[in-house]
Design an enzyme around this catalytic site. Structure first.
Site, mmCIF file in Angstrom:
data_model
loop_
_atom_site.group_PDB
_atom_site.id
_atom_site.type_symbol
_atom_site.label_atom_id
_atom_site.label_comp_id
_atom_site.label_asym_id
_atom_site.label_seq_id
_atom_site.Cartn_x
_atom_site.Cartn_y
_atom_site.Cartn_z
ATOM 1 N N GLY A 46 -20.544 26.830 10.291
ATOM 2 C CA GLY A 46 -21.167 27.923 9.564
ATOM 3 C C GLY A 46 -21.260 27.592 8.085
ATOM 4 O O GLY A 46 -20.482 26.784 7.569
ATOM 5 N N GLN A 51 -21.971 29.211 -0.725
ATOM 6 C CA GLN A 51 -21.353 27.882 -0.715
ATOM 7 C C GLN A 51 -22.276 26.789 -1.254
ATOM 8 O O GLN A 51 -21.830 25.671 -1.503
ATOM 9 C CB GLN A 51 -20.909 27.518 0.708
ATOM 10 C CG GLN A 51 -19.788 28.426 1.202
ATOM 11 C CD GLN A 51 -19.373 28.033 2.599
ATOM 12 O OE1 GLN A 51 -19.969 28.463 3.566
ATOM 13 N NE2 GLN A 51 -18.351 27.193 2.708
ATOM 14 N N CYS A 93 -12.868 25.796 6.191
ATOM 15 C CA CYS A 93 -14.016 26.225 5.388
ATOM 16 C C CYS A 93 -14.525 25.015 4.620
ATOM 17 O O CYS A 93 -13.731 24.276 4.035
ATOM 18 C CB CYS A 93 -13.567 27.319 4.412
ATOM 19 S SG CYS A 93 -14.905 27.905 3.348
ATOM 20 N N LEU A 94 -15.840 24.803 4.618
ATOM 21 C CA LEU A 94 -16.409 23.635 3.935
ATOM 22 C C LEU A 94 -16.143 23.670 2.428
ATOM 23 O O LEU A 94 -16.211 22.642 1.772
ATOM 24 C CB LEU A 94 -17.910 23.535 4.217
ATOM 25 C CG LEU A 94 -18.293 23.230 5.678
ATOM 26 C CD1 LEU A 94 -19.807 23.298 5.848
ATOM 27 C CD2 LEU A 94 -17.754 21.882 6.123
ATOM 28 N N HIS A 135 -16.306 35.268 9.105
ATOM 29 C CA HIS A 135 -16.009 34.351 7.998
ATOM 30 C C HIS A 135 -17.222 34.238 7.063
ATOM 31 O O HIS A 135 -17.074 34.321 5.833
ATOM 32 C CB HIS A 135 -15.639 32.983 8.600
ATOM 33 C CG HIS A 135 -15.287 31.917 7.601
ATOM 34 N ND1 HIS A 135 -14.026 31.352 7.527
ATOM 35 C CD2 HIS A 135 -16.039 31.298 6.639
ATOM 36 C CE1 HIS A 135 -14.029 30.436 6.555
ATOM 37 N NE2 HIS A 135 -15.231 30.380 6.009
ATOM 38 N N GLU A 136 -18.416 34.076 7.647
ATOM 39 C CA GLU A 136 -19.615 33.887 6.809
ATOM 40 C C GLU A 136 -20.020 35.187 6.106
ATOM 41 O O GLU A 136 -20.449 35.160 4.948
ATOM 42 C CB GLU A 136 -20.785 33.338 7.631
ATOM 43 C CG GLU A 136 -20.527 31.999 8.318
ATOM 44 C CD GLU A 136 -19.880 30.944 7.439
ATOM 45 O OE1 GLU A 136 -20.120 30.937 6.214
ATOM 46 O OE2 GLU A 136 -19.106 30.121 7.967
ATOM 47 N N HIS A 139 -17.998 35.576 3.131
ATOM 48 C CA HIS A 139 -18.516 34.753 2.024
ATOM 49 C C HIS A 139 -19.584 35.508 1.240
ATOM 50 O O HIS A 139 -19.605 35.474 0.015
ATOM 51 C CB HIS A 139 -19.141 33.460 2.554
ATOM 52 C CG HIS A 139 -18.188 32.302 2.687
ATOM 53 N ND1 HIS A 139 -17.404 31.850 1.652
ATOM 54 C CD2 HIS A 139 -17.910 31.497 3.740
ATOM 55 C CE1 HIS A 139 -16.685 30.812 2.063
ATOM 56 N NE2 HIS A 139 -16.970 30.573 3.331
HETATM 57 CO CO CO Z 1 -16.212 29.175 4.620
#
Ligand code: CO
Length: 174
Positions: A46, A51, A93-94, A135-136, A139
């Site tokens: 995701g 991000q 998480c990226l 999660h997204e 964000h």
């Molecule tokens: Co993340």
């Protein structure tokens, strides 16, 4: 289409609320394609616009396994309209490379969103997809996954994260 640079915590875009998308034009479609390409290039499941330092309410998710056909969700203006149960999932998480934490979330969610052309859609999910959706969407609200930990757990996680960044020669968070 392009692979976009992913910002790392504590970049300000990660703690800023994204704005709703109002214009469903080619520029949005191209941005969503670049986001998907960026997610796949980083081996993520995701990615939220925050991000890549863009404050639009856009996220992409693909939770399909390596030997399964891809199942890409392009989520514009997603909203959780129903949540049920509780689960604990080890999340990454990226924007926090190599950091993993057990996070408590709803076990089941229904999300309403718009497609890249503005059509209304909805998805109900359990397991990894439910986790990724929550999660997204967090964000997009400027909430990173460490905010879902207790104060003590968060302190431990950020200490660990600082060491990971140090080892990689990156700037540590404040
Ligand atoms: Co993340």
């Amino acid at each position: 289409m392009a692979v976009l640079p992913i910002v790392l915590y504590p970049h300000a875009a990660l703690t800023t609320q994204a704005r709703p998308v109002e214009t469903f034009d080619d520029k949005l479609g191209e941005f969503i394609e670049s986001m998907a390409e960026t997610m796949y290039a980083a081996n993520g499941v995701g990615l939220a616009a925050n991000q890549v330092a863009v404050l639009w309410r856009v996220a992409v998710i693909d939770c399909a396994g390596e030997d399964e056909p891809s199942q890409l969700y392009e989520l514009v203006n997603p909203v959780i309209v129903e949540r049920n149960g509780l689960l604990v999932w080890q999340e990454g998480c990226l924007s926090f490379p190599d950091l993993y934490n057990d996070i408590k979330r709803a076990a089941e969610v229904t999300v309403e969103y718009q497609s890249r052309t503005g059509e209304k859609r909805s998805v109900s999910a359990t397991g990894l997809l439910a986790v990724a959706l929550q999660h997204e969407i967090d964000h997009l609200d400027g909430v990173v996954f460490t905010e879902r930990l207790t104060v003590f757990e968060k302190r431990v996680a950020l200490r660990k994260y600082r060491k990971i960044l140090d080892r990689r020669g990156l700037t540590p968070p404040e």
